[in-house]
Design an enzyme around this catalytic site. Structure first.
Site, PDB file in Angstrom:
ATOM      1  N   ARG A   1       0.836  -1.443   0.166  1.00 40.98           N
ATOM      2  CA  ARG A   1       0.092  -0.086   0.034  1.00 40.98           C
ATOM      3  C   ARG A   1       0.769   1.364   0.119  1.00 40.98           C
ATOM      4  O   ARG A   1       0.520   2.048  -0.712  1.00 40.98           O
ATOM      5  CB  ARG A   1      -0.876  -0.222   1.337  1.00 40.98           C
ATOM      6  CG  ARG A   1      -2.123   1.040   1.384  1.00 40.98           C
ATOM      7  CD  ARG A   1      -2.681   1.079   2.790  1.00 40.98           C
ATOM      8  NE  ARG A   1      -2.957  -0.142   3.075  1.00 40.98           N
ATOM      9  CZ  ARG A   1      -4.178  -0.598   3.329  1.00 40.98           C
ATOM     10  NH1 ARG A   1      -5.215  -0.142   2.500  1.00 40.98           N
ATOM     11  NH2 ARG A   1      -4.447  -2.051   3.614  1.00 40.98           N
TER      12      ARG A   1
ATOM     13  N   TYR B   1     -14.997  -2.362   3.583  1.00 37.91           N
ATOM     14  CA  TYR B   1     -14.354  -1.812   4.796  1.00 37.91           C
ATOM     15  C   TYR B   1     -14.853  -0.502   5.245  1.00 37.91           C
ATOM     16  O   TYR B   1     -14.589  -0.079   6.343  1.00 37.91           O
ATOM     17  CB  TYR B   1     -12.803  -1.635   4.697  1.00 37.91           C
ATOM     18  CG  TYR B   1     -11.961  -2.861   3.977  1.00 37.91           C
ATOM     19  CD1 TYR B   1     -11.868  -4.077   4.585  1.00 37.91           C
ATOM     20  CD2 TYR B   1     -11.482  -2.712   2.670  1.00 37.91           C
ATOM     21  CE1 TYR B   1     -11.227  -5.052   3.987  1.00 37.91           C
ATOM     22  CE2 TYR B   1     -10.794  -3.607   2.279  1.00 37.91           C
ATOM     23  CZ  TYR B   1     -10.505  -4.912   2.902  1.00 37.91           C
ATOM     24  OH  TYR B   1      -9.772  -5.915   2.352  1.00 37.91           O
TER      25      TYR B   1
ATOM     26  N   CYS C   1     -26.330  -3.783  -9.342  1.00 41.21           N
ATOM     27  CA  CYS C   1     -27.730  -4.188  -8.547  1.00 41.21           C
ATOM     28  C   CYS C   1     -27.445  -4.396  -7.072  1.00 41.21           C
ATOM     29  O   CYS C   1     -27.781  -5.639  -6.412  1.00 41.21           O
ATOM     30  CB  CYS C   1     -28.481  -5.235  -9.309  1.00 41.21           C
ATOM     31  SG  CYS C   1     -28.736  -4.921 -10.912  1.00 41.21           S
ATOM     32  N   GLU C   2     -26.696  -3.652  -6.327  1.00 41.33           N
ATOM     33  CA  GLU C   2     -26.614  -3.824  -4.848  1.00 41.33           C
ATOM     34  C   GLU C   2     -26.441  -2.466  -3.981  1.00 41.33           C
ATOM     35  O   GLU C   2     -26.025  -1.222  -4.830  1.00 41.33           O
ATOM     36  CB  GLU C   2     -25.205  -4.152  -4.605  1.00 41.33           C
ATOM     37  CG  GLU C   2     -24.912  -5.617  -5.174  1.00 41.33           C
ATOM     38  CD  GLU C   2     -24.879  -6.574  -3.892  1.00 41.33           C
ATOM     39  OE1 GLU C   2     -24.758  -6.242  -2.811  1.00 41.33           O
ATOM     40  OE2 GLU C   2     -24.620  -7.689  -4.276  1.00 41.33           O
TER      41      GLU C   2
ATOM     42  N   TYR D   1      -5.003  -2.356  -3.954  1.00 40.72           N
ATOM     43  CA  TYR D   1      -6.219  -2.941  -3.500  1.00 40.72           C
ATOM     44  C   TYR D   1      -7.376  -2.303  -4.245  1.00 40.72           C
ATOM     45  O   TYR D   1      -8.603  -2.325  -3.791  1.00 40.72           O
ATOM     46  CB  TYR D   1      -6.335  -3.041  -1.916  1.00 40.72           C
ATOM     47  CG  TYR D   1      -5.366  -3.476  -1.336  1.00 40.72           C
ATOM     48  CD1 TYR D   1      -5.032  -5.006  -1.296  1.00 40.72           C
ATOM     49  CD2 TYR D   1      -4.351  -2.745  -0.528  1.00 40.72           C
ATOM     50  CE1 TYR D   1      -3.750  -5.447  -0.607  1.00 40.72           C
ATOM     51  CE2 TYR D   1      -3.294  -3.277   0.123  1.00 40.72           C
ATOM     52  CZ  TYR D   1      -2.985  -4.609   0.147  1.00 40.72           C
ATOM     53  OH  TYR D   1      -1.966  -5.097   0.509  1.00 40.72           O
TER      54      TYR D   1
HETATM   55  N1  LLP Z   1       2.664  -9.164   3.667  1.00 42.86           N
HETATM   56  C1  LLP Z   1       1.670  -9.900   4.076  1.00 42.86           C
HETATM   57  C2  LLP Z   1       1.713 -11.076   4.591  1.00 42.86           C
HETATM   58  C3  LLP Z   1       0.164  -9.332   3.776  1.00 42.86           C
HETATM   59  O1  LLP Z   1      -0.559 -10.218   4.153  1.00 42.86           O
HETATM   60  C4  LLP Z   1       0.315  -7.954   3.412  1.00 42.86           C
HETATM   61  C5  LLP Z   1      -1.016  -7.727   2.954  1.00 42.86           C
HETATM   62  C6  LLP Z   1       1.392  -7.364   3.012  1.00 42.86           C
HETATM   63  C7  LLP Z   1       2.490  -7.934   3.114  1.00 42.86           C
HETATM   64  C8  LLP Z   1       1.141  -5.736   2.148  1.00 42.86           C
HETATM   65  O2  LLP Z   1       0.560  -5.121   3.205  1.00 42.86           O
HETATM   66  P1  LLP Z   1       0.582  -3.529   2.743  1.00 42.86           P
HETATM   67  O3  LLP Z   1       1.838  -3.046   2.963  1.00 42.86           O
HETATM   68  O4  LLP Z   1      -0.075  -3.481   1.427  1.00 42.86           O
HETATM   69  O5  LLP Z   1      -0.424  -2.941   3.937  1.00 42.86           O
HETATM   70  N2  LLP Z   1      -7.625  -5.509   1.002  1.00 42.86           N
HETATM   71  C9  LLP Z   1      -7.171  -4.836   2.195  1.00 42.86           C
HETATM   72  C10 LLP Z   1      -5.570  -4.835   2.708  1.00 42.86           C
HETATM   73  C11 LLP Z   1      -5.469  -6.390   3.127  1.00 42.86           C
HETATM   74  C12 LLP Z   1      -3.921  -6.822   3.076  1.00 42.86           C
HETATM   75  C13 LLP Z   1      -3.521  -8.145   3.211  1.00 42.86           C
HETATM   76  N3  LLP Z   1      -2.202  -8.205   3.459  1.00 42.86           N
HETATM   77  C14 LLP Z   1      -7.316  -3.299   1.919  1.00 42.86           C
HETATM   78  O6  LLP Z   1      -7.937  -3.005   0.753  1.00 42.86           O
HETATM   79  O7  LLP Z   1      -7.097  -2.453   2.684  1.00 42.86           O
END
Ligand code: LLP
Length: 434
Positions: A279, A319, A358-359, A387
């Site tokens: 992210r 979320y 349709c939600e 994401y």
């Molecule tokens: N490493 C592992 C083991 C993870 O599970 C994740 C994210 C990351 C790294 C990367 O995290 P980041 O740096 O992107 O925060 N769909 C959700 C986020 C789910 C994250 C899942 N794991 C959203 O849209 O906020």
């Protein structure tokens, strides 16, 4: 923060007006800025330079091949969680040795493919998974480096769907079991258990959870040393925040300033460090570009109905996430000075920004103060690079959006818009199985 800014009253990505992108690529389209991707990666790399980590970009956040190639050219490894993601990383030209593979549910075929590709590190999440990996590695007569994902029971104070480091999650092994895990499996001939992996949640907007998790990890490493087990690598995970609102997130340097002091002893032991940010690199590097199809009233409410909603960007619906959303070409006096959930200026009207599905849950913003909108207006949904496309769906038989990458004044179509024909591709041929 990023290379999306209003110039002469209209939104640009780097040197290109988004209006031009909508004209050539159509909408809905994800627009990414190469300079922003690179800048975020470089800032992490320089902030954490004292421990010289391998920064494995989290492919799940935004896995387009051109994005992966951009980051790989900067020196990124990749964090993958499926054979599909590993395939992407390899196709982008990343050496499997520079990839770490996490995930609670790796299938046998995925483990075999990862070992055969020469994966850098397999992150193991349970005893039964380790036994399976050890069995497969022995059968293949191939040594594979493994790290145990530990669950330090730290509250990252984020959405419960993306909180992964508390005791009662499906991820990792708690600290009490971790020591026993190494005693049991730490001397396997083929599955070389030599590292620790942490990922406590995402996004994490304060440094304390990292400090707490790493402090507990260091204590575990001391205990393991007493048992004669030498930890060679630590993967600190991802989870660094992004600016959904202006200046919301700590900087890479602020995270590093809190984390680095705890790594001194580990560095002296020769431990190798990994980071897995997604992210913090990709989110602010992308916007979702939409068109307003219709506006309407229902009771007291006003709606702007756009050509995509939760099918393109699931986060608000799933979320309750805030994504700053604004017209690409607002009236002169309505250029937003900052991106904020509490932005006020004369003439704004509360509106729901919704998609065509349709939600009732198909929304991008609810009761949001926005300039008056009209059919044909272009909207930018900011901080959608992470994401966004990776969680997009074809619900209601919606073809997936296009993706473009802007580099200065150059715009490349890096994923063509799907067609309705693409939607049927896997259904035309029917095979009799039984
Ligand atoms: N490493 C592992 C083991 C993870 O599970 C994740 C994210 C990351 C790294 C990367 O995290 P980041 O740096 O992107 O925060 N769909 C959700 C986020 C789910 C994250 C899942 N794991 C959203 O849209 O906020």
């Amino acid at each position: 923060m990023d290379a999306f800014e209003y110039r002469h009253g209209e939104l640009y990505c780097e040197d290109v007006p988004l209006r031009e992108i909508a004209r050539t690529a159509g909408t809905p389209t994800f627009v990414y800025s190469r300079a922003t991707l690179e800048g975020h990666f470089d800032r992490l790399q320089s902030a954490f330079a004292p421990i010289d980590p391998l920064i494995c970009y989290s492919v799940k956040s935004c896995g387009n091949l051109s994005v992966l190639r951009t980051l790989a050219a900067r020196g990124a490894g990749m964090d993958v969680v499926s054979i599909g993601e590993l395939h992407r990383a390899l196709e982008a030209g990343v050496d499997a040795k520079r990839c770490v593979y996490a995930g609670v549910g790796k299938r046998d075929d995925e483990i075999i493919a990862a070992i055969e590709a020469g994966i850098g590190l397999l992150n193991v999440e349970s005893e039964s998974e380790f036994e399976n990996i050890a069995r497969i590695a022995a059968a293949l007569r191939t040594v594979v480096r493994c790290a145990l994902r530990i669950n330090p029971d730290v509250d990252p104070k984020t959405h419960r769907y993306t909180s992964t480091g508390k005791k009662e999650t499906k991820f990792g092994v708690d600290l009490e079991r971790a020591r026993r895990f190494f005693q049991l499996y730490g001397r396997d001939e083929y599955a070389k258990l030599e590292g620790l992996h942490l990922h406590i949640g995402s996004p994490i907007y304060t440094v304390e959870p990292y400090v707490e998790a790493l402090t507990k990890t260091c204590a575990l490493i001391e205990e393991l040393a007493i048992d004669g087990i030498d930890i060679r690598s630590i993967d600190l995970g991802g989870g660094f925040g992004a600016d959904y609102e202006s200046a919301q997130s700590p900087s890479a340097q602020q995270y590093a300033d809190a984390i680095l002091p705890l790594t001194v002893g580990l560095k002296a032991r020769g431990v190798q460090f990994f980071l897995e940010p997604g992210r913090s690199i990709a989110a602010n590097a992308g916007v979702l570009l939409l068109s307003v199809l219709y506006t309407k009233h229902s009771g007291e409410k006003r709606f702007a109905i756009c050509d995509a909603g939760m099918n393109a960007l699931l986060r608000p619906s799933h979320y309750g996430s805030f994504h700053f959303t604004w017209p690409v070409h607002p009236a002169e006096e309505m250029v937003p000075p900052i991106r904020s959930s509490t932005l006020t200026m004369p003439g704004l009207i509360a509106q729901d920004i919704v998609g065509p599905l349709c939600e009732s849950g198909d929304f991008l913003a609810v009761d949001r103060a926005l300039p008056p909108l009209a059919r044909g207006d272009l909207l930018a949904v900011f901080t959608a690079g992470a994401y966004g496309m990776s969680m997009a769906s074809r619900y209601n038989s919606s073809p997936l959006p296009a993706e473009v990458l802007v580099s200065g004044a150059r715009v490349e179509l890096i994923r063509r818009r799907e067609t309705v024909d693409d939607l049927l591709e896997h259904e035309r041929d029917v095979t009799v199985l039984i």
